[in-house]
Design an enzyme around this catalytic site. Structure first.
Site, PDB file in Angstrom:
ATOM      1  N   SER D  45       0.834  -1.207   0.000  1.00 41.78           N
ATOM      2  CA  SER D  45       0.000   0.000   0.000  1.00 41.78           C
ATOM      3  C   SER D  45       0.868   1.256   0.000  1.00 41.78           C
ATOM      4  O   SER D  45       0.545   2.234  -0.678  1.00 41.78           O
ATOM      5  CB  SER D  45      -1.000   0.001   1.162  1.00 41.78           C
ATOM      6  OG  SER D  45      -0.596  -0.798   2.227  1.00 41.78           O
ATOM      7  N   ASN D  46       1.975   1.237   0.719  1.00 39.57           N
ATOM      8  CA  ASN D  46       2.875   2.382   0.678  1.00 39.57           C
ATOM      9  C   ASN D  46       3.577   2.529  -0.666  1.00 39.57           C
ATOM     10  O   ASN D  46       4.127   3.579  -0.981  1.00 39.57           O
ATOM     11  CB  ASN D  46       3.923   2.268   1.789  1.00 39.57           C
ATOM     12  CG  ASN D  46       3.400   2.797   3.103  1.00 39.57           C
ATOM     13  OD1 ASN D  46       3.084   3.969   3.228  1.00 39.57           O
ATOM     14  ND2 ASN D  46       3.265   1.915   4.092  1.00 39.57           N
ATOM     15  N   LYS D 164       0.689 -10.104   7.420  1.00 35.63           N
ATOM     16  CA  LYS D 164       0.901  -8.740   7.887  1.00 35.63           C
ATOM     17  C   LYS D 164      -0.423  -8.214   8.414  1.00 35.63           C
ATOM     18  O   LYS D 164      -1.407  -8.170   7.677  1.00 35.63           O
ATOM     19  CB  LYS D 164       1.406  -7.847   6.752  1.00 35.63           C
ATOM     20  CG  LYS D 164       1.542  -6.381   7.149  1.00 35.63           C
ATOM     21  CD  LYS D 164       1.993  -5.483   6.005  1.00 35.63           C
ATOM     22  CE  LYS D 164       2.054  -4.023   6.455  1.00 35.63           C
ATOM     23  NZ  LYS D 164       2.345  -3.105   5.331  1.00 35.63           N
ATOM     24  N   SER D 166      -2.165  -4.966   9.951  1.00 32.59           N
ATOM     25  CA  SER D 166      -1.935  -3.526  10.109  1.00 32.59           C
ATOM     26  C   SER D 166      -2.808  -2.877  11.174  1.00 32.59           C
ATOM     27  O   SER D 166      -2.674  -1.686  11.430  1.00 32.59           O
ATOM     28  CB  SER D 166      -2.140  -2.814   8.767  1.00 32.59           C
ATOM     29  OG  SER D 166      -1.076  -3.127   7.892  1.00 32.59           O
ATOM     30  N   GLY D 189       2.104  -4.446  11.147  1.00 28.76           N
ATOM     31  CA  GLY D 189       2.021  -3.609   9.963  1.00 28.76           C
ATOM     32  C   GLY D 189       2.194  -2.136  10.234  1.00 28.76           C
ATOM     33  O   GLY D 189       2.080  -1.322   9.316  1.00 28.76           O
TER      34      GLY D 189
END
Lengths: 296, 296, 296, 296
Positions: D45-46, D164, D166, D189
């Site tokens: 996503s980053n 992961k 988050s 995350g």
């Protein structure tokens, strides 16, 4: 006033006619006092405080005070929606022997509950209170959040000594510790987050689970304090299933059912709450089995 | 008992010392009674009921009863968190002259508020109430939802005559009408949804806006009933900005500020609520300007 | 370009091997074109657009274009998360014959989706689009809300002609109408809110239900336009159960199942979506029974 | 495959014309590879994966693969909304050299995303993937939650090696560890929850903060592993302000701005994302100052 340790938010017993049962209350407290709990909280959310009127509250406080030795902190929930009612309840609790009060955020008028409003409300209460004040944030039930910024401002008030945070977001717990003075008592509000909260700097917990399993909860606290993280983590894992059942899953009916299984005899919840259905009782019985605490 | 029309949920005046001000209350009611409002609701959420204790409530009810002619329905909010406190408040309201009671859902123990719990709670209240009962669903404030399925079951109780639904989801309002008997009174709980609610079969509204602007609100009701949809829609649009300001934006402080602008003299909100900031008052003044109701 | 009327957001048929099935698509469109629908939307959320790649989209658009007469508006969903992908999809849709595009809000980076960001995104898309643009707000699926303030600013763009609003809050629909020019097309996005949306000024709807029941949906639209509110309300009520089933309850699997019951043969949803379980199909069959549309 | 340690989810550089900039990507990776990071994640996503098309993704993966030594795990985000697109992206990532893939939950059709649907989706992907699969739950962005029960079932798949998570709810992290096999890699995350997650049994983290401050993040990991909880807690506290800024507050624009301050030259976000406003950059600069990492 240091509130380091494990505090049990005890339920309020009702009898078959939906009246507060002080005899049962006295007996249950006497039994808790034989164990390692640091102190007790009466008339918190698990004490069904919102279902109890002021006269009943007075009698619960008086009875509990008599049953609790003075060397164990005796905390009373006194949060109300109006500031003046909170002040009145706080003074009455102090008059009847509370060592400190736990003041839930008002939350009905959600759109108006800003940081400034919270600061004004709690400042008024703390100014008027004869005993130290604990803030209390329980967003899942109140629908409002007491922001870290508000806590940070309030933590400098000489009569505000700590906070019970019932949310599970661990970063928020960490920020509450970081943004308040070292002697400000940040207490975890749920057993499921207790161990992690201690890891990030909380000094104790107000845990429904500790009314049911005082020894394991206290042991978890001590192990963490002693730096025995492997044993603490193992204890945390053992407690998690019961923590979850008493938390979001079954609530107050679950707490009363679990205590009744253990012989505490705390009666039934007050309507509109209803006793835990039998399937829930069975799940509690199974989860408690590994602790060897259920009487034969 | 038919509750078709426009009901104003009036605020409770407090004086400079945070006490209920019955003189102001009487005067304000007298002024409303010169206008076209169908009836009044006291001690609803806009009446700051959660901030008022039982003795104050009795005096508010008695005072209002004296000021309201018997041909206009006089409704009192009596919802509490416990079933027994709700029954007590309901009986006291009836004793002091209420024509009907408006009973907000309990909502503190959110996880436990199932359809069955709501049905049991309201059935107990309705069985015990000397006067007809209105259900009241206000999810945005209580954090719980009274499901259509619960309303449908409760609507068959002979002493439950209707519902105030404060949510804005119009499909839900429509389903509430469809799943209840024809004589069950579904009332809109906000002016912003009032016109659309009438279109899908609601028979009236309990509208904070109608305390401020009784004539336009009543006119909107009448136009819709007469099938004059173009004029009704135009009136709805004219009212929307004020409806929004009094609804989610400013809440009770906004309602009191607006009424004070119009000369009603209803004082300030009770803490922790605070008076509307000056910027809000200015916005209200501007929104009211087009109605030519502010005294010179 | 006036978009007054009833538009069906049709599903995309897939075959047994999870491939787009253009033969089935063509046949289904041909059948819809024998009825009263004002126009069609392909590759909207009900068209499973997020599950379809660009090449497939091109073929769906081309096929649909050939099957839809030029006198019925043919609208294509082209919203993507990035602005440049949205522009590309929009140009391709226009190249392949779309009369207008329906552009869902981007929504992945929720914290960054401010009014300014939405205005910039849609302005870039509308500047680049060869065909008129419809905004599309579907908060329940995207998790972001396109504020009335953003719509109001965007409505002045010469190439932005309207909005599909899928939320059920009727006051918001009303505000969208009030805060945009008279020729801006506000369309309801769900059948359950369609009638009330028309009452407060919407000019039409994009309704999954209208793919299943075109005639009753169109009749509801016409009755409302003719001011026959009693008949319109009766039709609305008759449609509500099916509207609810196709809306929040069953989603795309429900739409495909309902159409298959009626003989449209639109295949199965694309994984991870799964076909509607048999209990759901039975509920749809029962709800459809009263309309006498299921083939014997 | 053990994924214990600190993984940086790196951003994707874009140039002034909104194109993927592989030269900048190569240089930035080379710099990260001089530090202690355990491995890298691209196209998470980053990495703005939802804004990037398939051809761009291929080039990013190929470029990153060349720049990352084979002894550091190279993980590629390949989650898509459809199962077949996820399988395709996963195979392409493996073909281009990914050591493992990180597969975000699909989330568009929220009402249909049940435990069974998630299990089927991930099983299909893991069956088809040439490389190990990591589950990825990011409720705040996707709007859906991958339940512990689904993770527990999927953790037995031989090609699913970890998760992961988050979310910040620490009890959930604890349950994920408890309900999966000992060799299943639970990764935090977010940096704000990293330390507490390690305390309850997570084996590492995928932390945007570690792209900005690799050494302190790695040090926090090592201190915790060595049982130095006091020093670890101190490091955690020092990192919290930056963790918060890069998390909920500033998102991807914040990550890029922070890296640019440190000389990484990763360009700007892709529209509709916009560069961080100057006030945000100043806050980042101030928060970074104490780490003495900003070039003079």
């Amino acid at each position: 006033m240091r509130l380091s340790g494990v505090f049990a938010p005890i339920p309020t017993p009702f009898d078959e006619s939906d009246r507060v049962d002080l005899v049962r209350l006295r007996k249950a407290i006497a039994r808790w006092m034989t164990g390692p709990l640091t102190g007790l909280v009466v008339l918190g959310s698990n004490g069904e405080a919102v279902l109890i009127d002021d006269d009943e509250a007075d009698r619960v406080i008086t009875t509990a005070r008599e049953a609790i030795p003075t060397d164990r902190p005796f905390i009373v929930g006194t949060g109300r929606e109006s500031t003046q009612a909170t002040v009145r309840a706080t003074k009455r609790a102090a008059d009847h022997g509370a060592d400190a009060v736990l003041v839930r955020t008002p939350g009905f008028f959600k759109g108006q509950m800003t940081t400034d409003v919270f600061v004004r409300h709690y400042t008024t209460v703390a100014d008027a209170s004869p005993v130290p004040v604990l803030l209390y944030n329980f967003t899942a039930l109140t629908g409002v959040n007491l922001p870290v910024a508000a806590v940070s401002r309030l933590a400098t008030h000489p009569n505000i000594i700590g906070l019970k945070e019932s949310g599970g977001d661990i970063a928020t717990v960490s920020e509450l510790v970081s943004s308040t003075p070292a002697d400000f008592n940040v207490l975890a509000g749920s057993a499921a987050t207790f161990y992690a909260a201690l890891c990030v700097g909380a000094v104790g917990g107000v845990l429904a689970l500790s009314a049911v399993l005082p020894e394991p909860c206290k042991r978890l606290f001590e192990l963490t304090g002693a730096g025995c993280h492997d044993e603490a983590l193992a204890m945390h894992r053992q407690l998690m299933p019961m923590a979850r059942l008493l938390g979001s899953a079954y609530g107050v009916p679950g707490l009363k059912a679990a205590l009744n299984l253990l012989g505490y005899d705390v009666g039934v919840p007050r309507p509109p709450l209803t006793p835990l259905p039998e399937a829930g009782v069975a799940a509690l019985r199974e989860a408690l089995a590994q602790f060897e605490v259920i009487p034969a």
